[in-house]
Design a protein around this motif. Structure first.
Motif, short mmCIF file in Angstrom:
data_model
loop_
_atom_site.label_atom_id
_atom_site.label_comp_id
_atom_site.label_asym_id
_atom_site.label_seq_id
_atom_site.Cartn_x
_atom_site.Cartn_y
_atom_site.Cartn_z
N GLY A 118 72.87 -55.79 2.77
CA GLY A 118 73.34 -57.06 3.32
C GLY A 118 72.91 -58.26 2.49
O GLY A 118 72.68 -59.34 3.03
N GLY A 119 72.80 -58.09 1.17
CA GLY A 119 72.38 -59.17 0.28
C GLY A 119 70.88 -59.21 0.04
O GLY A 119 70.42 -59.97 -0.81
N LEU A 120 70.14 -58.39 0.75
CA LEU A 120 68.68 -58.42 0.63
C LEU A 120 68.20 -57.85 -0.70
O LEU A 120 67.19 -58.31 -1.25
CB LEU A 120 68.05 -57.64 1.79
CG LEU A 120 66.52 -57.65 1.90
CD1 LEU A 120 65.98 -59.07 1.98
CD2 LEU A 120 66.07 -56.82 3.10
N ALA A 121 68.93 -56.88 -1.27
CA ALA A 121 68.50 -56.26 -2.52
C ALA A 121 68.42 -57.28 -3.65
O ALA A 121 67.44 -57.30 -4.42
CB ALA A 121 69.44 -55.12 -2.90
N ASP A 122 69.43 -58.14 -3.76
CA ASP A 122 69.42 -59.16 -4.82
C ASP A 122 68.26 -60.13 -4.65
O ASP A 122 67.63 -60.55 -5.63
CB ASP A 122 70.74 -59.93 -4.82
CG ASP A 122 71.91 -59.09 -5.32
OD1 ASP A 122 71.65 -58.09 -6.02
OD2 ASP A 122 73.06 -59.43 -5.00
N LEU A 123 67.98 -60.48 -3.42
CA LEU A 123 66.87 -61.41 -3.17
C LEU A 123 65.53 -60.77 -3.49
O LEU A 123 64.63 -61.43 -4.02
CB LEU A 123 66.91 -61.87 -1.71
CG LEU A 123 68.14 -62.69 -1.31
CD1 LEU A 123 68.17 -62.93 0.20
CD2 LEU A 123 68.16 -64.03 -2.04
N LEU A 124 65.40 -59.48 -3.21
CA LEU A 124 64.15 -58.79 -3.52
C LEU A 124 63.92 -58.72 -5.03
O LEU A 124 62.77 -58.79 -5.49
CB LEU A 124 64.16 -57.38 -2.93
CG LEU A 124 64.01 -57.28 -1.41
CD1 LEU A 124 64.27 -55.86 -0.94
CD2 LEU A 124 62.62 -57.74 -0.97
N GLU A 125 65.01 -58.57 -5.79
CA GLU A 125 64.87 -58.53 -7.24
C GLU A 125 64.31 -59.82 -7.80
O GLU A 125 63.66 -59.82 -8.86
CB GLU A 125 66.24 -58.24 -7.88
CG GLU A 125 66.71 -56.80 -7.71
CD GLU A 125 68.02 -56.55 -8.42
OE1 GLU A 125 68.58 -57.53 -8.98
OE2 GLU A 125 68.48 -55.40 -8.42
N ARG A 126 64.55 -60.92 -7.12
CA ARG A 126 64.08 -62.23 -7.58
C ARG A 126 62.76 -62.65 -6.92
O ARG A 126 62.30 -63.76 -7.13
CB ARG A 126 65.15 -63.29 -7.31
CG ARG A 126 66.47 -63.01 -8.00
CD ARG A 126 67.38 -64.22 -7.99
NE ARG A 126 67.74 -64.63 -6.65
CZ ARG A 126 68.85 -64.19 -6.02
NH1 ARG A 126 69.67 -63.35 -6.63
NH2 ARG A 126 69.14 -64.60 -4.81
N THR A 127 62.19 -61.75 -6.12
CA THR A 127 60.94 -62.06 -5.43
C THR A 127 59.74 -61.64 -6.26
O THR A 127 59.62 -60.46 -6.63
CB THR A 127 60.89 -61.36 -4.06
OG1 THR A 127 62.01 -61.75 -3.28
CG2 THR A 127 59.61 -61.73 -3.32
N PRO A 128 58.86 -62.57 -6.59
CA PRO A 128 57.66 -62.20 -7.37
C PRO A 128 56.78 -61.21 -6.59
O PRO A 128 56.79 -61.18 -5.36
CB PRO A 128 56.94 -63.55 -7.56
CG PRO A 128 57.98 -64.60 -7.29
CD PRO A 128 58.91 -64.01 -6.29
N ASP A 129 56.05 -60.43 -7.31
CA ASP A 129 55.04 -59.52 -6.75
C ASP A 129 55.63 -58.34 -5.99
O ASP A 129 54.89 -57.65 -5.27
CB ASP A 129 54.07 -60.28 -5.83
CG ASP A 129 53.37 -61.43 -6.52
OD1 ASP A 129 53.08 -61.30 -7.74
OD2 ASP A 129 53.14 -62.47 -5.88
N ILE A 130 56.94 -58.10 -6.12
CA ILE A 130 57.53 -56.90 -5.52
C ILE A 130 58.27 -56.14 -6.62
O ILE A 130 59.16 -56.69 -7.26
CB ILE A 130 58.49 -57.23 -4.38
CG1 ILE A 130 57.72 -57.83 -3.19
CG2 ILE A 130 59.24 -55.97 -3.92
CD1 ILE A 130 58.60 -58.15 -1.99
N ALA A 131 57.87 -54.89 -6.85
CA ALA A 131 58.55 -54.04 -7.82
C ALA A 131 59.54 -53.14 -7.09
O ALA A 131 59.30 -52.72 -5.96
CB ALA A 131 57.53 -53.20 -8.58
#
Length: 280
Positions: free
Chosen positions: A166-179
Motif C-alpha cells: 500500500g505504498g509503505l515499501a517505497d517509504l521504508l526504502e527512504r527511511t534511515p536506519d532500516i535495512a
C-alpha cells in the motif's frame, strides 16, 4: 415462455412482404419451436463478463496449482458477481501490474483493499467491506516486541518481492536506519526469518498463517502494523465503473439478507502502529 402476436409479427411480416411469397412447408412451425427452445438458453448467454484481477494474498486470494483462482475473497467475489448478473473472468497478476491494469482499464475490478495511494483518483471502492486485512511485523521470540514504529529502526526487514504494501515499501526504502531484504514468496520469507536472515518479516496475516499451518515454526510472534478494509476496487477507466460498484454492493446486500454471506461490517479507520503515521 408465452408466445404473443407481437413476438411472431416480425416473422409473418417477412411472409406477407410480397403477395407472391409462399412460405416453405414446415417453416412457420420450425420458427415457433425455435423460439420455445432457444429462449431460456439465449437469455443465459446474454450475461456480461466482468474482468477480475487478483493477486497472491492467501488465504484471501491466490492461484492454485492447476491455475484456478482460489481463496475466501475469490469465492465471495464469484458469488457476488453472479448474483449481480455477471460471469467473472479471473486473471492472476503481480500486484504492480494489477494497479497498472486498474489505472488503464485492463481489468474491471480487483478484490483488494481501500485507500491504496498508487490508485488515488483512479478507482471507485465498494461501500461494502467483507473483512479486515492485516499487515503485521513477525519476529522470533528472541527479538524485542514491536509496539512503536521506532522499534523497527536499526533492524533488517524482510519484504515480499513485488509487494508495495500500500505504498509503505517505497517509504521504508527512504527511511534511515532500516535495512530491507527481499524474499520471493511467503514461505521463503518465513524460512529466512527462522534462519536469522532478517530481524522482522513485514507480511500480511493471512499468508503467513497459511504458511505456518503447513510448515509450523516455533517461536514466531506477530505484531500488528496496519489493519485495513477489504473492498471491491473498480477501475474508473471503465465507463460503467459506478454502475458496477452499485450492482456489486446491492448484490452483496441481497446475499447478506438471505444469510448466504456475512452481514456487512462497518468501515473503520483501522489500526496503525504508533509512529507509522509520521512516515506516511
Amino acid at each position: 415462455m408465452i408466445i404473443t402476436p407481437g413476438i411472431l409479427t416480425p416473422f409473418f411480416c417477412v411472409f406477407s412482404y410480397h403477395r407472391r411469397f409462399v412460405a416453405p412447408r414446415g417453416l412457420v412451425p420450425f420458427l415457433i419451436a425455435f423460439i420455445f427452445l432457444a429462449g431460456p438458453g439465449q437469455a443465459q448467454q446474454l450475461r456480461d463478463t466482468v474482468k477480475v484481477g487478483y493477486i497472491d494474498a492467501p488465504p484471501l486470494t491466490y492461484q492454485s496449482e492447476n491455475g484456478r483462482a482460489e481463496g475466501s475473497f475469490i469465492e465471495l467475489t464469484r458469488r457476488v458477481a453472479e448474483e449481480a448478473g455477471y460471469d467473472p473472468d479471473f486473471e492472476y497478476l503481480p500486484v504492480t501490474r494489477a494497479y497498472f491494469y486498474l489505472r488503464t482499464g485492463g481489468i474491471d475490478v480487483w478484490p483488494g483493499v481501500t485507500d491504496v495511494p498508487a490508485l488515488k483518483g483512479e478507482v471507485l471502492e465498494s461501500f461494502v467491506s467483507p473483512q479486515p486485512f492485516q499487515l503485521s511485523a513477525w519476529g522470533m521470540q528472541t527479538m524485542p516486541p514491536v509496539s512503536h514504529f521506532n522499534d523497527l529502526k536499526g533492524t533488517t526487514l524482510i519484504l515480499i518481492s513485488g509487494y508495495t504494501y500500500g505504498g509503505l515499501a517505497d517509504l521504508l526504502e527512504r527511511t534511515p536506519d532500516i535495512a530491507l531484504t527481499d524474499a520471493p514468496s511467503h514461505q521463503a520469507a518465513v524460512a529466512m526469518l527462522k534462519r536469522g536472515r532478517g530481524d522482522y518479516l513485514l507480511d500480511f496475516h493471512g499468508p503467513v498463517k497459511a504458511v505456518l499451518k503447513e510448515f509450523p515454526v516455533q517461536g514466531i510472534r506477530e505484531y500488528p502494523v496496519r489493519i485495513r478494509n477489504t473492498a471491491w476496487v473498480f477501475s474508473l477507466a471503465n465507463p460503467r465503473s459506478s454502475q458496477l460498484r452499485d450492482e456489486f454492493d446491492d448484490a452483496y446486500l441481497r446475499l447478506a439478507e438471505r444469510g448466504e454471506v456475512p452481514q456487512p461490517r462497518p468501515l473503520s479507520e483501522g489500526f496503525q502502529l504508533p509512529g507509522l503515521a509520521d512516515l506516511l
